[in-house]
Scaffold this active site. Structure first.
Site, PDB file in Angstrom:
ATOM      1  N   TYR A 159      -0.708   0.632  11.269  1.00 51.81           N
ATOM      2  CA  TYR A 159      -0.454   1.991  11.742  1.00 51.81           C
ATOM      3  C   TYR A 159      -1.433   2.417  12.832  1.00 51.81           C
ATOM      4  O   TYR A 159      -1.322   3.521  13.365  1.00 51.81           O
ATOM      5  CB  TYR A 159      -0.518   2.975  10.570  1.00 51.81           C
ATOM      6  N   LYS A 231      -1.472  -7.704  -0.523  1.00 53.72           N
ATOM      7  CA  LYS A 231      -0.712  -8.938  -0.299  1.00 53.72           C
ATOM      8  C   LYS A 231      -1.693 -10.037   0.111  1.00 53.72           C
ATOM      9  O   LYS A 231      -1.497 -10.778   1.077  1.00 53.72           O
ATOM     10  CB  LYS A 231       0.360  -8.709   0.777  1.00 53.72           C
ATOM     11  N   ASP A 331       4.420  -7.081  -3.816  1.00 55.25           N
ATOM     12  CA  ASP A 331       5.813  -7.262  -4.215  1.00 55.25           C
ATOM     13  C   ASP A 331       5.948  -7.251  -5.737  1.00 55.25           C
ATOM     14  O   ASP A 331       6.951  -6.749  -6.272  1.00 55.25           O
ATOM     15  CB  ASP A 331       6.395  -8.554  -3.622  1.00 55.25           C
ATOM     16  N   ASP A 355       2.941   3.242   2.043  1.00 54.06           N
ATOM     17  CA  ASP A 355       4.154   3.883   2.545  1.00 54.06           C
ATOM     18  C   ASP A 355       5.361   3.436   1.724  1.00 54.06           C
ATOM     19  O   ASP A 355       6.162   4.247   1.241  1.00 54.06           O
ATOM     20  CB  ASP A 355       4.337   3.514   4.020  1.00 54.06           C
TER      21      ASP A 355
END
Length: 467
Positions: A159, A231, A331, A355
């Site tokens: 971002y 992740k 995930d 987000d």
């Protein structure tokens, strides 16, 4: 400073901060941006709810003095700029503000105004509570198990907007430099000639202040756990580093108040079998211990020794009263918040993960229409509370949409200011309106026996149910 575009209320006083604590007067000036599209309808309904809650809670002793500032389409029409300097200055000077949804185009055009405000004011925490209101429509079997607060890092990750568009001179220059300096890494780009490129910065400082804020909030609000979501199995030196730095910060600054998940295994093993050897304990927490290299085994043995050294403060079950720190892959988290929501409480994560996760969680408890949010710098006190949804321009000025996101963001704002009595009344009002099935169209179409009301009428219903 003197304002030309903004009218400062004469009867109000600034919120300030002293020694890290907000100093909130009884007549605070609060800057607000009504928002684009449906923002106009939503703000009119929401501000009446805020004023009613404050009046009911304090009987006139306290009153908010609202100060309109400008951003988005209204600002562009009035001043030919999407984000005037005076708006940034007002949020800077008056510390606490609130805003409705703002337009952000996909593809070309200007960058997100929401992201711009977060970066200009260094609002490094995006705080998103997600909880269920009885009666709200939900696609899951037990939405009442969802009670989580996301701390999303707000200023780093992709971002930051460091991108090089395919076909531009900047793109070619960057890829040439990259190829020359890091040929092996450049070779990993599958189609380098036609690739757009973005950069993902994740820093020690950015990680530490985000995790610190999450831990402090969790301890102050007596939450049970903080989960570092990442992740790191793929992005080892950004997301994996976030995980490692988060654990290190927790141990360094909150050692007597926290326990990591692996430490609970080690201490639990010792409690169940007091004579258990360190190496056997290591084998139990890592079943692949025997296949590890000597150096890897030594690392695990040292980890066990460090955990057992906590015995005076954490042993004999004392760790069960500590704040639990754990981590999970992004995930996996998105799966488990659906099927095992009780396992998640406070989530600390990076920008993009936050987000995705916050919006996915909102869907479990009624949708983005009632999902509140805040952007906060806990050191300076600056905070902007905001709708988490878009502008829905096709519904603009129809008095139709759900104002719940802004209403509940205002509830967060009042609680942040220390006006908990007024905040509690808003929660009571929203709970009452939804339980009575007096709801806007987005809920009414999914609920049996609901009474569909307008945006403004939902605001009335919230006020009526405050009692």
């Amino acid at each position: 400073m003197a304002y030309k575009q903004v009218e400062v209320p004469a009867g109000g006083t600034k919120i300030t901060i002293k020694d890290g604590r907000l100093q909130v007067p009884d007549n605070p000036i609060i800057p607000f941006v009504e928002g684009d599209g449906t923002g106009r309808d939503i703000w009119r309904a929401s501000v009446r709810v805020f004023d009613a809650a404050v009046q009911k809670a304090y009987g006139g002793r306290r009153k908010i003095h609202w100060m309109e500032v400008y951003a988005g389409e209204k600002s562009f029409k009035l001043f030919n700029t999407w984000l005037p300097d005076e708006t940034v200055q007002a949020f800077t000077e008056f510390l606490v503000g609130i805003k409705g949804p703002l337009t952000t185009p996909i593809g070309g055009g200007f960058r997100s105004l929401n992201v711009a405000l977060r970066q200009l004011l260094d609002l490094y925490v995006c705080q998103r509570p997600v909880r269920y209101f009885n009666g709200a429509p939900s696609p899951v079997k037990h939405p009442e198990y969802v009670d989580m607060v996301i701390f999303r890092e707000n200023t780093e990750d992709i971002y930051t907007g460091i991108e090089f568009k395919y076909g531009t001179d900047e793109n070619r220059r960057f890829k040439n430099l990259f190829r020359e300096a890091f040929p092996k890494e450049y070779a990993k780009i599958r189609f380098p000639e036609t690739a757009g490129v973005g950069i993902k910065p994740v820093s020690v400082e950015g990680t530490e202040r985000l995790v610190r804020a999450a831990l402090r909030w969790a301890l102050e609000n007596k939450r049970k756990s903080v989960n570092l979501v990442h992740k790191g199995n793929i992005m080892k030196f950004t997301e994996g580093a976030f995980r490692d730095w988060g654990y290190a910060l927790a141990k360094k600054e909150f050692r007597h108040e926290i326990v990591t998940e692996r430490e609970t295994w080690i201490l639990g093993n010792k409690e169940q079998e007091p004579s258990l050897a360190v190496e056997e304990n290591a084998h139990r927490i890592d079943p692949g211990f025997e296949m590890m290299s000597g150096a890897q085994k030594q690392d695990i043995i040292e980890e066990v020794g460090a955990a057992l050294a906590l015995w005076p403060t954490h042993g004999n079950g004392k760790w069960k009263s500590k704040l639990l720190i754990k981590d999970s892959i992004a995930d996996v988290t998105l799966q488990f918040v659906l099927i095992r929501p009780k396992d998640y409480d406070v989530i600390a994560t990076m920008n993009l993960n936050g987000d995705y996760i916050s919006d996915a969680l909102a869907a479990q408890v009624g949708g983005i229409g009632i999902a509140p949010g805040a952007n906060i710098n806990y050191e300076t006190g600056h905070a902007i509370f905001e709708a988490t949804h878009g502008t829905a321009p096709k519904y603009a000025d129809l008095d139709k949409v759900n104002p719940g996101s802004v209403i509940l963001s205002g509830e967060m704002m009042l609680r942040y200011m220390g006006w908990t009595e007024a905040a509690d009344l808003i929660v009571k009002g929203v709970e009452g309106a939804i339980a009575a099935k007096t709801v806007t169209y987005d809920f009414a179409r999914l609920m049996d026996g609901a009474t569909e009301v307008k945006c403004s009428e939902f605001g009335d219903a919230v006020i009526n149910h405050m009692g």
